[in-house]
Structure formats: C-alpha cells, structure tokens
Write an enzyme that holds these catalytic residues in place. Sequence first.
Site, PDB file in Angstrom:
ATOM      1  CD  GLU A 338      -3.186   0.675   2.100  1.00 51.47           C
ATOM      2  OE1 GLU A 338      -4.047   1.528   2.269  1.00 51.47           O
ATOM      3  OE2 GLU A 338      -3.206  -0.424   2.692  1.00 51.47           O
ATOM      4  CD  GLU A 619      -4.424  -0.180   9.146  1.00 55.92           C
ATOM      5  OE1 GLU A 619      -5.103   0.270   8.206  1.00 55.92           O
ATOM      6  OE2 GLU A 619      -3.691  -1.194   9.037  1.00 55.92           O
TER       7      GLU A 619
END
Length: 727
Positions: A338, A619
């Site tokens: 990502e 996260e």
Amino acid sequence: MQGRMITTVTELGSAPVFRKEFSLSSGDVSRATLRISSLGVHEARINGKPVGPDVLSPGWTSYEHRLRYVTHDVTALLGESNTLTVLVGNGWYRGRLGFMGGRAFYGDRLGVIAALEIDYADGSTQVIATDETWSADNSDVIADDLYHGQTIDARQRTELRTWHLRTRELDFDTSLLTPYIGPVVTRHEAIAPVSVSASPSGRTLVDFGQNLVGWVRFTVTGPAGSEIRIRHAEVLEDGELGTRPLRDAQATDRFILSGGSDFFEPTLTFHGFRYAEVSGWPADVPLSLEAVVVHSDLRRTGDFACSDELLNQLHRNVVWSTRGNFLDLPTDCPQRNERLGWTGDLAVFAPTAAYLFDTSAFLADWLADLAAEQSAADGLVPFVIPDILKYQGSPPDFPDPDSTAFWSDAAVWVPWTLWQAYGDRTILERQYPSMVAHVRRVGTLLSPSGVWDGSFQFGDWLDPDAPADNPAKAKADPGVVATAAYHRSLLLVAATATLLGNTADADEFSALASRTRDAFHAAYVSADGVVHSDCTTAYTLAIEFDLLDPSLRETAGRRLAELVAASGYRVSTGFAGTPYILDALTRTGHLDAAYRLLTERECPSWLYPVTMGATTIWERWDSMLPDGSINPGEMTSFNHYALGAVADWMHRTVGGINALAPGYARVRIAPRPGGGLTWARAGLDTPHGRIEVSWRLAGDGSVAADVTLPEGVTGVLSLPGQPDREL
C-alpha cells in the site's frame, strides 16, 4: 534544464546505468551544478562518488502534473577527466503500486534527464547534458521493487563494462520539471541488532529493537554464486516472522555473492520492519549487519517528556511512526502493498507532525500534488495523493466515491495547520483555490435539508466496536461525522478568505457555515441536547467543531464524560473522534476523564500497544491481540501514525504550549496536570526561537513552572489555582 529525457534503446534485464565521459574544457572550476531527475528513482555518481546524500530521488509526485528535479553542488567531485553515471530503478514510476495489484501505471520505460553546468574562473561555461551520445549498460541490480525488495548480483560488478548499449530520447514534456519544495529522502542513523536468535522452525531471526523504515546493509565474504536472503516484518507470531499483514508484498532482498568481499546495500527499495529473517549466510562467517533508517530529511523541532514512562514510550512511538511514514510523502504505512498518501490520515495528524518536525516545506510539496490532482478531478480531493486509485479503480466496498469527510477535508485542514504552526501566509495563498474548490464541491453534495448524508463516507473509520472486516461500520452516523467536518472546513475557509482580503468569499462561506450549523441542529440535535447516534464521536465532533451553543455544549460534555466512564475509560472512538475526544472532555470541564482515557492500559487504549511492546503506533487498537497473535482482519499494520494524533493534546495540555497567534508569535503556557503525573516538560523550536516549559507538582499540590520564551514573543501563563500572568 538543457538535457533530454533518455532511455535505453533496448529493455535490459536489470536496473540500467547511464554513463557519460567528459573532460574539463577550461582551467579552474569556480562552481559545478548538477540538476537531475528521472522516470524511476536514481542514484548519480561522479567519478564513483555519490553526488549527494539523497536516496530514492526524485520520489513520488503526481507525475502527470509535476516531476521534481534535484540540484547538487558537485564542484569538489570533478577532476580533469570525469565519468558521470546514473543508476535508475523502478521506484514508484514503474514499480508495483497499490493494494489491488498492477505496476507501471505512469509509464513502461525508465529514463534520466540531467544537466551538469560547469562555471570556470575565466567566465566560460560548459554543459554536460543527457542526450543520445550517452551510453548505458546493465547494473548489478537484477531486480528491484518497493514492495517486493531488491536483488543484487555482486558477480555483475566490474570496471570492464563495454558500455556498448545505445540510448535514445524519450518523448517527455520538460515543462513538468519542477524543483523540490520539500526535503529529499536521506539515510539517518544505523541501528545494530539487539539480538540474533533461532525461531522454532530453526530460521535465523535478527531483532533491531525498533520498528523502523529503511533497509539492511552488510559486508560479507562467501562462495561465488551463493545467495543470502533477508525477509522483513514488523512483528513475530508464534516465534516466527509475522508476514501476513504484508499481504502480497514480499519485502525480501536477495544478495548473490561474488566470492570476494562484497558490500551490499539495497537502496532502490525500502521496508518497514523490526525483524529480519536471514537465510543463506555463510556458515563460517559471523553474522554482522545493521539497519539503516531512511526518511525525508526533516528537522526535529518539538519534544516532550513526563513522569509516566508509558506515556513517554507512547510519544516515542508517535515520533517513530512519523519518521517512518514521512518518506517523501505522508503515507499510511511503510510495509505492506500500500504505502499510499491517504488524505484522511494526514488531515488529523498534521498538527502533531508540525510540532514534532519542521514539516512546512515537506507538506507544502505534498499539497502541490493535492491541488494538481484536485484540479484535474473537477474539485474532488482523491482518497490518496498522488492518486494511483484513478488507474486501478476504487475498491469494491467504496461505491461511487466522491468528496469524503475528513479525507477530502485535508485540502483545508492541512494548509490551515501549517499557517498556525509557522505563521507563513504563503501556504494559504498558494492553496486557497484548492480550499475553496473543496467546500464548493461539497456544497453540491448536500441533501435538501443541508446536511452531508447522501454519498459514501469512511465515517468514524476503525471504531473499535466495528467488525474487523468492516471498519466503516461505526457507532457514529456518517452524516453526523460528515456534516460536522464540513462545518469546520467552512469556518476555516471563511477565516482564510478574511485573512487574504477576499471579503465576498468570507461572507459567502460564513453564511454557508451558519446554515450548515442550523441544518446540523435540525437533523441531529434534540431539544435536550442529545446528538444523533448518542456516542462518543458524535459528541466529540459537535463540541470541538463548534456546532453547539454554550448551554448545549455543557450538556454534551456531561454526556460525553458519562459515555467515556461507561466504556471503562477504554477508547470507543474511531478515526474521526479519536484525535479530538481529549480536547472535547477538557474543554467541557472533564480533565480527569481525559487523563483516565489517556492512561488506560486495557485494550482498546493508547497505552495497550505500549504494554505489548510496541515501538510505533498501530493501525488498529488491537493490531496484536493479548495472546500475541496478529489481528485476524485483512487490514492491519504496526506502523500507522493516525491514532498518534493524541500527542497534539499531550503537547498542549500536558506540556502546556499553545499558540495564541500563528507561528507562536504569542503563546499561552497552560499546563494542566492530571493522571498522577508529577512533572512534565516540553520544548518547541518556533519561527521566533525556542519555547521551553517544565512544571512540577509541589508537596501541597500547587504547580511550579519554568518558562522560556524567545525574545519578542509574548504570552500568558495560566496555572491551575493561580491568576493568569502576562509574560
């Protein structure tokens, strides 16, 4: 730039090296300047020596709109006869990008453009520029990718290259070239392993003690043709390298030995890791390697410490996540497939980043890409900058995306943050058309009732009560979150218009903000002060984004404190509410609840990851479960800075440093002790000089503070139980 973009005539099986030999045309050199850019990432050398400290240049910009070039003073590198070489790797331009697969979205040929201008003492000038007289050859880099890693074959290193490959000019619009606004990416410190051990399966694991971003380098001697393989990951699971969170990113570097003494440093890739799994190391050679920390060359400006070591570690984790994700652009994560410039992450984290580091130029560079992408998309601010998703299509669970609260609001919130932090109105002047375009586009998306509730929203993303496989399914109604965010953006754009003297715009957006506030009340606030969804994020945003009158704000604050207590002082907010909940509690007189929420150790909380050994911000609140297993969700990372936005409250409320004027030209020093803390200190380099605050609780519970302000900066000292004092 006088050069032409050149490429190899035939595609090579490795990263190409471009070469030009030249001699000086005159006598003494007074100055030599190299300007260089590439399609792909490059490393330039003159006579075998690097032209500068930068790596991974020219980084990642919106290549369709702007390609940066680097300027180097190379005077000291020149001799009578010279060789200029440029190694070019895939980088962001031609490598793998995004979590949906695909590569080479910008182009399928690597290229370099450069001009070396040599000024002589006699007034003459010589220019060595890229053109078809340059030659090329294979390099020792036989594979390179940012996600998958780099392969170096030391057997390919030789000074006897034939340089027989021709080059050709690529069709390239040189008007896209632009100088760097922000800093280049450089190496920083090198970190030695804290331990080397064998995993349960017998694999060699190296622990560097810190989750970092960069690569591993070493010197080794072993049999020719043998291969050393290094795989990277952030955590261990069941004693083995925890690679599942990487998804399909291989994060593996391979090194093929020449038979002699070989130095390896894979500088055309980067990894997010604390652990490295090493295989193929020669059995009779002691394992010796180091991790190199790599990120944009940002100057550290702010620090913080207090009497609670867990809070200190939390703050260190925020710093390390900023470093790891501020690698050429502000990314969401540095390890998996990502590593994108998600706008929402930065929208909420920018105030924290601007305290910790001088981010003025770094974020101005990124905002230039945001404005370019937005202009090309009719005012729509994409989810990520640069916008790679336009080539891949949006994920299937993002139906018909348009402007999105918090994410698209970065167009307004980030420039305003830079103005507040540094006091330079140039950023507002440059970004003003982008700011206006955003709020005007959102104005076309409002429902007839005036609220923003009819299009896709991330909402309170990663609410800890949301299902692991559906992080958008939060307690807070998406319309509440979006309308509150829109109101904040309108207020900031109106204030910007006033500052810049755009009176008509200021009146327009002030009026629209008033109508939006009324619409929010009509749709979402009951007569007795209950905000729709009746959850912590709903009250937090209503309080902090100035959507409630004083009496209702007090009611909302009480209800917010009740909900926080009912949760056992564990975090109950997601992406939207988390950065602001401590401020909302503090503002409404519930400082004790704010401290209890901050210092809670059970999951979900800010300190739970710290108790689990985290060295960066996670996260998810539970990226690692209490039993040491990795969260089963498909999306989890151990280096995401967004939830670290709480450090902004720590700087202002625990440390006590608050700006009363942009750039800290006037300050409010207002530490508010709590949570069992007995002392704290904070320091910040501002455009006017260094501000330092330290405070300590006395035996009687009173607060004694030492404050240092730069000359010319005035302020107000506000200590609990004491009258305010002018400084």
